[in-house]
Design a protein around this motif. Structure first.
Motif, PDB file in Angstrom:
ATOM      1  N   UNK A   1       0.832  -1.202   0.000  1.00 44.51           N
ATOM      2  CA  UNK A   1       0.000   0.000   0.000  1.00 44.51           C
ATOM      3  C   UNK A   1       0.866   1.251   0.000  1.00 44.51           C
ATOM      4  N   UNK A   2       1.956   1.234   0.770  1.00 37.80           N
ATOM      5  CA  UNK A   2       2.883   2.374   0.781  1.00 37.80           C
ATOM      6  C   UNK A   2       3.500   2.562  -0.597  1.00 37.80           C
ATOM      7  N   UNK A   3       3.861   1.463  -1.257  1.00 41.82           N
ATOM      8  CA  UNK A   3       4.392   1.553  -2.626  1.00 41.82           C
ATOM      9  C   UNK A   3       3.333   2.147  -3.557  1.00 41.82           C
ATOM     10  N   UNK A   4       2.086   1.752  -3.389  1.00 40.30           N
ATOM     11  CA  UNK A   4       1.009   2.295  -4.223  1.00 40.30           C
ATOM     12  C   UNK A   4       0.857   3.799  -4.000  1.00 40.30           C
ATOM     13  N   UNK A   5       0.978   4.253  -2.749  1.00 38.00           N
ATOM     14  CA  UNK A   5       0.908   5.684  -2.445  1.00 38.00           C
ATOM     15  C   UNK A   5       2.048   6.418  -3.142  1.00 38.00           C
ATOM     16  N   UNK A   6       3.243   5.850  -3.068  1.00 34.27           N
ATOM     17  CA  UNK A   6       4.398   6.477  -3.723  1.00 34.27           C
ATOM     18  C   UNK A   6       4.197   6.541  -5.235  1.00 34.27           C
ATOM     19  N   UNK A   7       3.630   5.500  -5.815  1.00 29.44           N
ATOM     20  CA  UNK A   7       3.369   5.492  -7.254  1.00 29.44           C
ATOM     21  C   UNK A   7       2.344   6.557  -7.635  1.00 29.44           C
ATOM     22  N   UNK A   8       1.290   6.684  -6.835  1.00 30.92           N
ATOM     23  CA  UNK A   8       0.261   7.700  -7.091  1.00 30.92           C
ATOM     24  C   UNK A   8       0.879   9.091  -6.991  1.00 30.92           C
ATOM     25  N   UNK A   9       1.695   9.333  -5.948  1.00 26.58           N
ATOM     26  CA  UNK A   9       2.343  10.642  -5.784  1.00 26.58           C
ATOM     27  C   UNK A   9       3.315  10.927  -6.919  1.00 26.58           C
ATOM     28  N   UNK A  10       4.085   9.940  -7.328  1.00 25.50           N
ATOM     29  CA  UNK A  10       5.044  10.132  -8.422  1.00 25.50           C
ATOM     30  C   UNK A  10       4.316  10.553  -9.694  1.00 25.50           C
ATOM     31  N   UNK A  11       3.197   9.909  -9.969  1.00 25.47           N
ATOM     32  CA  UNK A  11       2.399  10.256 -11.144  1.00 25.47           C
ATOM     33  C   UNK A  11       1.830  11.669 -11.003  1.00 25.47           C
ATOM     34  N   UNK A  12       1.306  11.991  -9.827  1.00 28.04           N
ATOM     35  CA  UNK A  12       0.715  13.311  -9.562  1.00 28.04           C
ATOM     36  C   UNK A  12       1.741  14.424  -9.779  1.00 28.04           C
ATOM     37  N   UNK A  13       2.929  14.258  -9.182  1.00 28.98           N
ATOM     38  CA  UNK A  13       3.931  15.307  -9.270  1.00 28.98           C
ATOM     39  C   UNK A  13       4.599  15.362 -10.641  1.00 28.98           C
ATOM     40  N   UNK A  14       4.685  14.255 -11.354  1.00 30.69           N
ATOM     41  CA  UNK A  14       5.260  14.300 -12.700  1.00 30.69           C
ATOM     42  C   UNK A  14       4.350  15.093 -13.640  1.00 30.69           C
ATOM     43  N   UNK A  15       3.055  15.054 -13.390  1.00 29.54           N
ATOM     44  CA  UNK A  15       2.111  15.827 -14.205  1.00 29.54           C
ATOM     45  C   UNK A  15       2.153  17.312 -13.869  1.00 29.54           C
ATOM     46  N   UNK A  16       2.689  17.677 -12.693  1.00 30.02           N
ATOM     47  CA  UNK A  16       2.748  19.076 -12.271  1.00 30.02           C
ATOM     48  C   UNK A  16       3.801  19.865 -13.033  1.00 30.02           C
ATOM     49  N   UNK A  17       4.772  19.173 -13.606  1.00 31.82           N
ATOM     50  CA  UNK A  17       5.824  19.854 -14.359  1.00 31.82           C
ATOM     51  C   UNK A  17       6.592  20.836 -13.487  1.00 31.82           C
ATOM     52  N   UNK A  18       6.669  22.085 -13.929  1.00 33.10           N
ATOM     53  CA  UNK A  18       7.428  23.103 -13.191  1.00 33.10           C
ATOM     54  C   UNK A  18       6.646  23.678 -12.012  1.00 33.10           C
ATOM     55  N   UNK A  19       5.420  23.226 -11.805  1.00 34.15           N
ATOM     56  CA  UNK A  19       4.584  23.727 -10.705  1.00 34.15           C
ATOM     57  C   UNK A  19       4.562  22.754  -9.527  1.00 34.15           C
ATOM     58  N   UNK A  20       5.710  22.138  -9.213  1.00 34.77           N
ATOM     59  CA  UNK A  20       5.744  21.140  -8.141  1.00 34.77           C
ATOM     60  C   UNK A  20       5.357  21.722  -6.783  1.00 34.77           C
ATOM     61  N   UNK A  21       5.829  22.949  -6.480  1.00 33.36           N
ATOM     62  CA  UNK A  21       5.485  23.548  -5.192  1.00 33.36           C
ATOM     63  C   UNK A  21       3.980  23.777  -5.076  1.00 33.36           C
TER      64      UNK A  21
END
Length: 84
Positions: free
Chosen positions: A17-37
Motif C-alpha cells: 500500500x505504501x508503494x502504491x501511495x508512492x506510485x500515485x504521488x510520483x504520477x501526480x507530481x510528474x504531471x505538475x511539471x514546473x509547478x511542483x510547489x
C-alpha cells in the motif's frame, strides 16, 4: 488516505500500500511539471506542513513558500517570503 481506504487494495500488505501511495504521488507530481510547489500545497496544504526553498546553490537564501491567490488574475500562485 485514498489508497489505504480503497477496497480494491484491501488485500495488499502495508508495504504494498505504501508503494502504491508512492506510485500515485510520483504520477501526480510528474504531471505538475514546473509547478511542483503549487502541486505540493494543493495536495498536502491541509496537513499543517511548511515548505521552504533556497534560491541558490550556496543554500543561504532560504524562504518560506506559501500558496496564495494572485488578485488580478484570481489564480493560485506560490509566494516566497525571505527567512534571513
Amino acid at each position: 488516505n485514498a489508497v489505504f481506504d480503497n477496497p480494491k487494495l484491501a488485500n495488499l500488505t502495508e508495504d504494498d500500500k505504501i508503494k502504491a501511495i508512492k506510485d500515485v504521488d510520483a504520477d501526480y507530481f510528474s504531471k505538475a511539471g514546473s509547478n511542483e510547489e503549487k502541486a505540493f500545497f494543493q495536495k498536502y496544504g491541509d496537513f499543517g506542513v511548511d515548505l521552504y526553498k533556497s534560491s541558490n546553490s550556496v543554500m543561504d537564501d532560504w524562504g518560506e513558500l506559501e500558496l496564495t491567490t494572485e488578485p488580478v488574475a484570481n489564480t493560485l500562485i506560490v509566494k516566497k517570503s525571505n527567512c534571513n
